[in-house]
Design an enzyme around this catalytic site. Structure first.
Site, PDB file in Angstrom:
ATOM      1  N   ALA A 112      29.317  42.659  40.701  1.00 24.64           N
ATOM      2  CA  ALA A 112      29.193  43.882  41.510  1.00 24.64           C
ATOM      3  C   ALA A 112      30.479  44.105  42.310  1.00 24.64           C
ATOM      4  O   ALA A 112      31.165  43.155  42.690  1.00 24.64           O
ATOM      5  CB  ALA A 112      28.007  43.765  42.453  1.00 24.64           C
ATOM      6  N   GLY A 165      27.863  38.850  38.409  1.00 22.35           N
ATOM      7  CA  GLY A 165      27.278  39.763  37.423  1.00 22.35           C
ATOM      8  C   GLY A 165      27.870  39.563  36.040  1.00 22.35           C
ATOM      9  O   GLY A 165      27.196  39.817  35.038  1.00 22.35           O
TER      10      GLY A 165
HETATM   11  C1  LIG Z   1      23.120  41.255  41.892  1.00 17.85           C
HETATM   12  C2  LIG Z   1      24.058  41.776  40.857  1.00 17.85           C
HETATM   13  C3  LIG Z   1      25.364  41.045  40.893  1.00 17.85           C
HETATM   14  C4  LIG Z   1      25.941  40.831  42.090  1.00 17.85           C
HETATM   15  C5  LIG Z   1      27.320  40.329  42.120  1.00 17.85           C
HETATM   16  O1  LIG Z   1      27.988  40.193  41.116  1.00 17.85           O
HETATM   17  S1  LIG Z   1      27.928  40.016  43.707  1.00 17.85           S
HETATM   18  C6  LIG Z   1      29.673  40.003  43.361  1.00 17.85           C
HETATM   19  C7  LIG Z   1      30.115  38.593  43.178  1.00 17.85           C
HETATM   20  N1  LIG Z   1      31.453  38.595  42.676  1.00 17.85           N
HETATM   21  C8  LIG Z   1      32.282  37.561  42.934  1.00 17.85           C
HETATM   22  O2  LIG Z   1      31.924  36.610  43.594  1.00 17.85           O
HETATM   23  C9  LIG Z   1      33.649  37.644  42.338  1.00 17.85           C
HETATM   24  C10 LIG Z   1      34.633  38.016  43.429  1.00 17.85           C
HETATM   25  N2  LIG Z   1      35.982  37.923  42.907  1.00 17.85           N
HETATM   26  C11 LIG Z   1      36.596  36.709  42.765  1.00 17.85           C
HETATM   27  O3  LIG Z   1      36.072  35.657  43.042  1.00 17.85           O
HETATM   28  C12 LIG Z   1      37.985  36.744  42.186  1.00 17.85           C
HETATM   29  O4  LIG Z   1      38.477  38.049  42.331  1.00 17.85           O
HETATM   30  C13 LIG Z   1      38.002  36.371  40.683  1.00 17.85           C
HETATM   31  C14 LIG Z   1      37.671  34.904  40.517  1.00 17.85           C
HETATM   32  C15 LIG Z   1      37.037  37.230  39.914  1.00 17.85           C
HETATM   33  C16 LIG Z   1      39.423  36.641  40.157  1.00 17.85           C
HETATM   34  O5  LIG Z   1      40.340  35.999  41.012  1.00 17.85           O
HETATM   35  P1  LIG Z   1      41.898  36.309  40.857  1.00 17.85           P
HETATM   36  O6  LIG Z   1      42.602  35.503  41.874  1.00 17.85           O
HETATM   37  O7  LIG Z   1      42.276  36.218  39.421  1.00 17.85           O
HETATM   38  O8  LIG Z   1      42.020  37.858  41.203  1.00 17.85           O
HETATM   39  P2  LIG Z   1      41.906  38.512  42.673  1.00 17.85           P
HETATM   40  O9  LIG Z   1      43.265  38.660  43.242  1.00 17.85           O
HETATM   41  O10 LIG Z   1      40.855  37.840  43.478  1.00 17.85           O
HETATM   42  O11 LIG Z   1      41.327  39.967  42.297  1.00 17.85           O
HETATM   43  C17 LIG Z   1      42.183  40.996  41.805  1.00 17.85           C
HETATM   44  C18 LIG Z   1      41.749  42.264  42.460  1.00 17.85           C
HETATM   45  O12 LIG Z   1      40.395  42.562  42.048  1.00 17.85           O
HETATM   46  C19 LIG Z   1      39.573  42.683  43.184  1.00 17.85           C
HETATM   47  N3  LIG Z   1      38.219  42.174  42.890  1.00 17.85           N
HETATM   48  C20 LIG Z   1      37.921  41.039  42.247  1.00 17.85           C
HETATM   49  N4  LIG Z   1      36.589  40.877  42.174  1.00 17.85           N
HETATM   50  C21 LIG Z   1      36.028  41.947  42.782  1.00 17.85           C
HETATM   51  C22 LIG Z   1      34.691  42.369  43.038  1.00 17.85           C
HETATM   52  N5  LIG Z   1      33.633  41.676  42.602  1.00 17.85           N
HETATM   53  N6  LIG Z   1      34.490  43.524  43.720  1.00 17.85           N
HETATM   54  C23 LIG Z   1      35.561  44.259  44.129  1.00 17.85           C
HETATM   55  N7  LIG Z   1      36.872  43.941  43.914  1.00 17.85           N
HETATM   56  C24 LIG Z   1      37.079  42.778  43.251  1.00 17.85           C
HETATM   57  C25 LIG Z   1      40.250  41.837  44.250  1.00 17.85           C
HETATM   58  O13 LIG Z   1      39.799  42.258  45.531  1.00 17.85           O
HETATM   59  C26 LIG Z   1      41.687  42.150  43.982  1.00 17.85           C
HETATM   60  O14 LIG Z   1      41.957  43.419  44.497  1.00 17.85           O
HETATM   61  P3  LIG Z   1      43.269  43.646  45.370  1.00 17.85           P
HETATM   62  O15 LIG Z   1      43.149  45.034  45.893  1.00 17.85           O
HETATM   63  O16 LIG Z   1      44.412  43.453  44.402  1.00 17.85           O
HETATM   64  O17 LIG Z   1      43.280  42.588  46.453  1.00 17.85           O
HETATM   65  C27 LIG Z   1      24.386  43.237  41.049  1.00 17.85           C
HETATM   66  C28 LIG Z   1      25.214  43.689  39.848  1.00 17.85           C
HETATM   67  C29 LIG Z   1      24.938  45.180  39.674  1.00 17.85           C
HETATM   68  C30 LIG Z   1      24.086  45.515  40.895  1.00 17.85           C
HETATM   69  C31 LIG Z   1      23.260  46.763  40.785  1.00 17.85           C
HETATM   70  C32 LIG Z   1      24.181  47.941  40.504  1.00 17.85           C
HETATM   71  C33 LIG Z   1      23.395  49.265  40.538  1.00 17.85           C
HETATM   72  C34 LIG Z   1      22.690  49.328  41.814  1.00 17.85           C
HETATM   73  C35 LIG Z   1      23.068  50.240  42.739  1.00 17.85           C
HETATM   74  C36 LIG Z   1      22.569  50.189  44.091  1.00 17.85           C
HETATM   75  O18 LIG Z   1      22.871  51.028  44.899  1.00 17.85           O
HETATM   76  C37 LIG Z   1      21.746  49.018  44.453  1.00 17.85           C
HETATM   77  C38 LIG Z   1      20.935  48.478  43.349  1.00 17.85           C
HETATM   78  C39 LIG Z   1      21.713  48.239  42.073  1.00 17.85           C
HETATM   79  C40 LIG Z   1      20.698  48.193  40.969  1.00 17.85           C
HETATM   80  C41 LIG Z   1      22.550  46.952  42.130  1.00 17.85           C
HETATM   81  C42 LIG Z   1      21.732  45.707  42.459  1.00 17.85           C
HETATM   82  C43 LIG Z   1      22.582  44.427  42.461  1.00 17.85           C
HETATM   83  C44 LIG Z   1      23.265  44.264  41.123  1.00 17.85           C
HETATM   84  C45 LIG Z   1      22.255  44.001  40.038  1.00 17.85           C
END
Ligand SMILES: C[C@H](/C=C/C(=O)SCCNC(=O)CCNC(=O)[C@H](O)C(C)(C)COP(=O)(O)OP(=O)(O)OC[C@H]1O[C@@H](n2cnc3c(N)ncnc32)[C@H](O)[C@@H]1OP(=O)(O)O)[C@H]1CC[C@H]2[C@@H]3CCC4=CC(=O)CC[C@]4(C)[C@H]3CC[C@]12C
Length: 264
Positions: free
Chosen positions: A70, A115
């Site tokens: 997400a 996700g």
């Molecule tokens: C519940 C369901 C799932 C939930 C989730 O997934 S919670 C999100 C968890 N994500 C993470 O923990 C990953 C976070 N990112 C990282 O750890 C790292 O970025 C990485 C390991 C992925 C990569 O590391 P890296 O060093 O190579 O790169 P970075 O420099 O970190 O990143 C580069 C750049 O990208 C940006 N970035 C990375 N990850 C994310 C992210 N997850 N979000 C935003 N941005 C990200 C980072 O910031 C960098 O940017 P920069 O500007 O360059 O700094 C949910 C899944 C779907 C949901 C439903 C969707 C539809 C709905 C709508 C509603 O309104 C609510 C209900 C629902 C149905 C909703 C319900 C919940 C879900 C099912």
């Protein structure tokens, strides 16, 4: 010049013969999920199920990542907790509460986190580049893995490993993911899609009725007692033997030619 919608920008859908390739396309944020992306993914799954010419699908991500789950930044503005009365028991776009009738192959490069690992569990065959990383990291952010992992992961890998990944939210590399059985193939970085398409091609060359019957049997017998499962398996299997394709196969073998399956 037709306008490109956000759905078409965030999720690319491309037909390659009998295979539909679905690419999550927000590389600037590691293909973090967006509303338009999820909407286009749900449409793509409908296409896979509805089109008899489609025999398999591949899910991948753009820019060397699979999916970072997400969009955490977007979530600060529109939070699931604010969505009152939402039924999250089925999330079609993430294939939670829905399974495709045709095989789905994941081609993973880079991050498949939260996700990303959740939708991975809805795929049947999984190929990853050696540098790929996996994890169900929602609890790191105080969130719940609503994409189905708390139900599915323990059914796909050993209990204690699933509990470890679900409760710690730690990331693992492709080698460990293969070792625990979360994925089936580890390939050099950048070649996951190549192998995924090769495997999809093998599936697409097989009898589509047989392939879909095997997939249906795997899924529908999963929780049945063994003898009940064999009863359903035999019913599904006999219907395959009644198809024209089941006669074409042996005929083609005898005539030393490639079978021409018609899906009937
Ligand atoms: C519940 C369901 C799932 C939930 C989730 O997934 S919670 C999100 C968890 N994500 C993470 O923990 C990953 C976070 N990112 C990282 O750890 C790292 O970025 C990485 C390991 C992925 C990569 O590391 P890296 O060093 O190579 O790169 P970075 O420099 O970190 O990143 C580069 C750049 O990208 C940006 N970035 C990375 N990850 C994310 C992210 N997850 N979000 C935003 N941005 C990200 C980072 O910031 C960098 O940017 P920069 O500007 O360059 O700094 C949910 C899944 C779907 C949901 C439903 C969707 C539809 C709905 C709508 C509603 O309104 C609510 C209900 C629902 C149905 C909703 C319900 C919940 C879900 C099912």
């Amino acid at each position: 010049m037709p306008t490109v919608t956000p759905e078409d920008q965030h999720c690319l859908v491309e037909r390659r013969g009998h295979v539909l390739v679905v690419t999550m396309n927000r590389p600037e944020v590691k293909n973090a999920l967006s509303g338009p992306m999820l909407a286009r993914m749900a449409q793509a799954w409908d296409e896979v199920d509805a089109d008899p010419q489609l025999r398999a699908a591949v899910l991948t991500g753009a820019g060397g990542s699979f999916c970072a789950g997400a969009d955490l930044k977007a979530m600060t503005a529109a939070h699931p907790g604010d969505s009152v009365g939402l039924d999250l028991s089925r999330i079609e776009s993430l294939l939670k509460g829905r399974r495709l009738s045709k095989p789905l192959i994941a081609a993973v490069e880079g991050a498949a986190i939260a996700g990303g690992t959740e939708i991975l569990q809805a795929t049947d065959i999984r190929v990853a580049g050696e540098g790929a990383r996996f994890g169900v990291s929602e609890p790191r952010w105080g969130l719940f893995p609503m994409g189905g992992s708390a139900v599915r992961l323990v059914r796909q890998i050993p209990y204690t490993v699933a509990a470890d990944l679900l409760l710690t939210g730690r990331h693992i590399r492709a080698a460990e993911a293969k070792q625990i059985g979360l994925i089936g193939h580890v390939v050099p970085d950048g070649t996951a899609l190549e192998l995924a398409l090769e495997l999809a091609g093998l599936i697409a060359a097989n009898g589509p009725i047989a392939v879909q019957a095997i997939l249906r049997t795997i899924r529908e017998t999963e929780a049945l007692p063994e003898n009940d499962a064999f009863t359903l398996e035999a019913k599904i299997g006999m219907a395959v033997f009644g198809s024209e394709d089941a006669r074409e196969g042996p005929r083609a073998f005898a005539e030393k030619r490639t079978p021409q399956f018609k899906g009937r």
